[in-house]
Write a protein that holds these residues in place. Structure first.
Motif, PDB file in Angstrom:
ATOM      1  N   ASP A  93       0.859  -1.183   0.000  1.00  0.00           N
ATOM      2  CA  ASP A  93       0.000   0.000   0.000  1.00  0.00           C
ATOM      3  C   ASP A  93       0.901   1.241   0.000  1.00  0.00           C
ATOM      4  O   ASP A  93       1.752   1.380   0.876  1.00  0.00           O
ATOM      5  CB  ASP A  93      -0.890  -0.015   1.247  1.00  0.00           C
TER       6      ASP A  93
ATOM      7  N   ARG B 256       0.424   0.259  -9.936  1.00  0.00           N
ATOM      8  CA  ARG B 256      -0.176   1.585  -9.804  1.00  0.00           C
ATOM      9  C   ARG B 256      -1.632   1.590 -10.268  1.00  0.00           C
ATOM     10  O   ARG B 256      -2.454   2.343  -9.749  1.00  0.00           O
ATOM     11  CB  ARG B 256       0.624   2.613 -10.602  1.00  0.00           C
ATOM     12  N   GLN B 257      -1.946   0.750 -11.252  1.00  0.00           N
ATOM     13  CA  GLN B 257      -3.330   0.669 -11.723  1.00  0.00           C
ATOM     14  C   GLN B 257      -4.257   0.113 -10.641  1.00  0.00           C
ATOM     15  O   GLN B 257      -5.471   0.311 -10.699  1.00  0.00           O
ATOM     16  CB  GLN B 257      -3.416  -0.200 -12.972  1.00  0.00           C
TER      17      GLN B 257
ATOM     18  N   GLU C  32      -3.697   0.891  -7.438  1.00  0.00           N
ATOM     19  CA  GLU C  32      -3.416   1.775  -6.310  1.00  0.00           C
ATOM     20  C   GLU C  32      -2.468   1.116  -5.305  1.00  0.00           C
ATOM     21  O   GLU C  32      -2.626   1.234  -4.091  1.00  0.00           O
ATOM     22  CB  GLU C  32      -4.711   2.233  -5.626  1.00  0.00           C
TER      23      GLU C  32
END
Length: 367
Positions: free
Chosen positions: A14, A75-76, A78
């Motif tokens: 995260d 990243r897609q 998150e």
């Protein structure tokens, strides 16, 4: 020159909290399930593999590419990718699907439950399994130094462990992990593996977790002792050193030189010392079995593989890169430095995410 390649196990984290995220299957789906990316035991980690390479530059380029491709996909979702051998933060983990993993979780209980470690596996080509076994018998003494050079796991489940590579300690809870005895022949290797499987203490040959073994899928020796490295340049350096060890061992075997035959008990102590100290204190000298300054042990390694590296035009660059690593410290030292400031362990993960993507550390083959 022998071809070589690496497998890097990486954490999915995260970007805000730094905690591991169980997104491996979703990450694979986003990427279209490429052949060079596979899931691992836990959904919080992912493995990326290079193709067989000839040069350091080719290998380093593929390591960069794999890390960047994974991070773009993460990243897609998150999330981000972090090259850390253990998670600094304590969190629950999630088992990847499959009957084999479920059987492992049922049999090994807390060892499997707490298992979330990321290693660097180096594959080096061999001409035959006979040569591969000869190599395994002659690189045993040098593998603890790879633990020290790659140390990148000082924190475990929210605690400062006091170890440079706590991954080594956590991983060694598996029943077959660590150094192996002298083997002698392909037939001896097969007898050993078959007898281990027959005990029922492991499920199959895939659970033979020696520090170095014959690959089941490729004509290679697979060296599995190292932590995944924070920086890609360090992973590539270790791969070059491993190739040097394999080539040197093969030459020794061809010349009829017997392996040293250091007892497994001493090799375990050498690995423990490397895990505890990293590059920050003494290490056991591979040839003498006594504690010496880390620089002396690493000097012995360079002297040992020097002819093989020189023949490949790699000695000068590898020599410089190794001593740069000693001066700068491994990922363990850098993690501790960040942890000493504001932001706690979450900040350690944030810094690792950025370091994972860095393109730094020039390699001048003519150095």
């Amino acid at each position: 020159m022998r071809t070589f390649g690496v497998e890097e196990e990486l954490l999915i984290v995260d970007p805000d909290t730094g905690e591991p995220l169980p997104l491996a299957d979703r990450l694979l789906a986003v990427m279209g399930r490429p052949q060079d990316v596979t899931r691992e035991f836990k959904l919080e980690q992912i493995e990326v593999q290079t193709n067989p390479c000839v040069t350091h530059e080719e290998l380093l380029g593929q390591i960069y590419h794999g890390r960047h491709a994974l991070d773009r996909a993460a990243r897609q979702l998150e999330a981000r990718i972090a090259a850390m051998a253990t998670s600094p933060l304590s969190s629950s983990t999630h088992l990847s699907q499959g009957d084999r993993f479920a059987s492992m979780a049922d049999e090994y209980r807390i060892t499997a439950q707490e298992q979330l470690t990321c290693g660097l596996h180096v594959h080096v080509s061999v001409e035959s399994q006979t040569e591969g076994v000869a190599v395994l018998d002659r690189i045993r003494e040098w593998l603890p130094l790879l633990v020290a050079l790659s140390a990148n796991s000082p924190f475990w489940r929210g605690a400062n462990t006091g170890y440079a590579s706590f991954r080594t300690q956590a991983w060694n809870r598996w029943p077959t992990s660590g150094p192996q005895e002298l083997i002698g022949s392909v037939e001896g290797y097969r007898r050993l593996v078959d007898s281990m499987v027959r005990t029922g203490a492991i499920l199959d040959e895939g659970m033979v977790y020696f520090d170095a073994r014959l690959s089941q899928r490729h004509p290679t020796v697979e060296v599995r002792a190292a932590d995944v490295c924070l920086n890609a340049v360090d992973s590539a350096l270790i791969a070059v050193l491993v190739r040097g060890l394999v080539e040197t061992a093969a030459r020794e075997a061809a010349e009829g030189r017997a392996p040293l035959g250091t007892p497994v008990a001493v090799l375990r102590l050498a690995s423990w010392r490397a895990s505890r100290s990293g590059l920050n204190d003494v290490l056991l000298h591979p040839l003498e079995g006594r504690p010496v300054p880390a620089a002396d042990a690493l000097g012995a390694l360079l002297e040992h593989v020097g002819p093989a590296l020189s023949d490949g035009g790699e000695f000068g660059a590898a020599d410089k890169a190794l001593w740069d690593l000693v001066d700068q410290g491994t990922g363990e030292r850098r993690q501790r430095h960040v942890a000493s400031g504001d932001g706690g362990l979450a900040r350690v993960v944030h810094a690792a995410v950025e370091a994972t993507q860095q393109r730094d550390g020039a390699w001048d083959a003519g150095a």
